[in-house]
Design an enzyme around this catalytic site. Structure first.
Site, PDB file in Angstrom:
ATOM      1  N   ARG A  37      43.314  50.197  39.052  1.00  0.00           N
ATOM      2  CA  ARG A  37      43.344  49.435  40.304  1.00  0.00           C
ATOM      3  C   ARG A  37      44.366  49.998  41.302  1.00  0.00           C
ATOM      4  NH1 ARG A  37      39.599  48.378  37.841  1.00  0.00           N
ATOM      5  NH2 ARG A  37      38.779  46.357  37.206  1.00  0.00           N
ATOM      6  N   SER A  81      39.939  38.521  41.757  1.00  0.00           N
ATOM      7  CA  SER A  81      41.021  38.458  40.776  1.00  0.00           C
ATOM      8  C   SER A  81      42.373  38.613  41.467  1.00  0.00           C
ATOM      9  CB  SER A  81      40.855  39.555  39.726  1.00  0.00           C
ATOM     10  OG  SER A  81      39.666  39.371  38.987  1.00  0.00           O
ATOM     11  N   GLU A 121      47.124  41.880  41.943  1.00  0.00           N
ATOM     12  CA  GLU A 121      46.095  42.816  42.371  1.00  0.00           C
ATOM     13  C   GLU A 121      45.800  42.591  43.850  1.00  0.00           C
ATOM     14  OE1 GLU A 121      41.389  43.601  41.359  1.00  0.00           O
ATOM     15  OE2 GLU A 121      42.752  43.095  39.717  1.00  0.00           O
TER      16      GLU A 121
END
Length: 336
Positions: free
Chosen positions: A200, A251, A321
């Site tokens: 990520r 998320s 995130e």
């Protein structure tokens, strides 16, 4: 070559606007027409409508160019006026402060074009193309490789920067190259190795270069019915396991291997915990949803609360995130 071009070019170049033109808008903001274009830059624009959380203050200046040339002029305008640049895609995976963002916000959502090349199996797309749309388009052609991405709520530009992923697949697995625009106006084509992909993350995060397009390697020649069926299954799984009835950013936290962030949050007893209009989702604990009337400060404060509680219980600090833009302050309220 199969080509699809985004709808009409609003920001086309013209020889008839050699200097800035401005006019007052009905909400006391101003429209500024950039030199050599009929592409409007707007001042004092609320960003809440441009984020999936439906929160956020004003952009000092906002522009959404429809082509690369207008994007380059926007960057030049920012340089000449000493404005910091913030790039905005679909506004997912993002939390914008209630205080807004100073400088120039450049939205790439209107940079749209896509080319499917059956001779190479490569898909070249502009930064503003929505990832789910690409997944469905590829499936309809019988091209494999994007089935997993049907539930990613962002655009190509953001997905390349964040190395978006799901179902054990990610952008880095299929990216051939990305075209990026530097602050000095030059274009460069970078490989996945040059982008330094990790989970990520990429070297583009925190940098001033803007993704303008990307090329992905897919596998053409499959049965469109079968690829579409697999894509539908991924979408069905997404809808059954993640909350879509309220605005969210997707998320919130990265998974701290070997654990999942959602499991840690759930085991800490935080499902349903609410501050103001922000709530840890009942369906999936790694989602924070806007139950209605939430402020960015509510969401930010709930993120910090979750981090502190998980740290106390498990000695693990959850890394966000979601990308946070602007200035934030804790808004400590009562649990609801």
């Amino acid at each position: 070559m199969i080509t699809s071009q985004g709808f009409g070019k609003i920001c086309e170049f013209s020889n008839f606007t050699p200097q800035l033109q401005t006019k007052d808008d009905v909400d006391n903001s101003k429209l500024i027409y950039l030199p050599g274009t009929n592409c409007p830059l707007k001042t004092h624009t609320s960003l809440s409508a441009f984020t999936s959380y439906r929160v956020g203050g004003e952009a000092e200046c906002y522009v959404s160019p429809y082509d690369l040339e207008a994007l380059q002029v926007s960057i030049e305008y920012a340089k000449e006026n000493n404005l910091a640049i913030t790039v905005l895609g679909a506004g997912s995976n993002l939390l914008v402060s209630d205080r807004g963002i100073p400088g120039l916000v450049i939205a790439t959502r209107h940079l749209r074009s896509k080319n499917f090349d059956p001779t190479t199996g490569q898909l070249t797309v502009s930064a503003g193309e929505p990832i789910p749309t690409l997944a469905w388009d590829a499936a309809a052609l019988g091209w494999e490789g994007l089935e997993w991405a049907v539930g990613i709520p962002g655009t190509v530009g953001g997905a390349v920067v964040m190395n978006a992923g799901a179902h054990n697949s990610c952008i880095a697995d299929m990216l051939v190259s990305a075209q990026v625009l530097s602050p000095d106006g030059t274009l460069a084509t970078l490989t996945p190795e040059e982008l330094g992909y990790t989970y990520r993350s990429s070297l583009l995060q925190g940098r001033k270069r803007i993704v303008t397009q990307a090329t992905f390697q897919l596998q053409p020649g499959a049965d469109p019915v079968q690829v579409t069926a697999r894509t539908k299954e991924h979408k069905k799984h997404r809808l059954s396991t993640q909350p879509y009835s309220y605005p969210s950013c997707g998320s919130v936290f990265r998974n701290p291997k070997p654990y999942s962030a959602g499991w840690l949050i759930e085991q800490t007893g935080l499902k349903g915990y609410q501050l103001g209009g922000a709530q840890v989702a009942q369906l999936h604990a790694n989602f924070i949803v806007n139950r209605g009337g939430a402020k960015a400060s509510d969401i930010f404060s709930l993120i910090r609360h979750v981090q502190n509680e998980v740290q106390e219980r498990w000695s693990i600090w959850l890394e966000p995130e979601v990308k946070m833009l602007g200035e934030f302050q804790l808004n400590i309220g009562k649990r609801q």
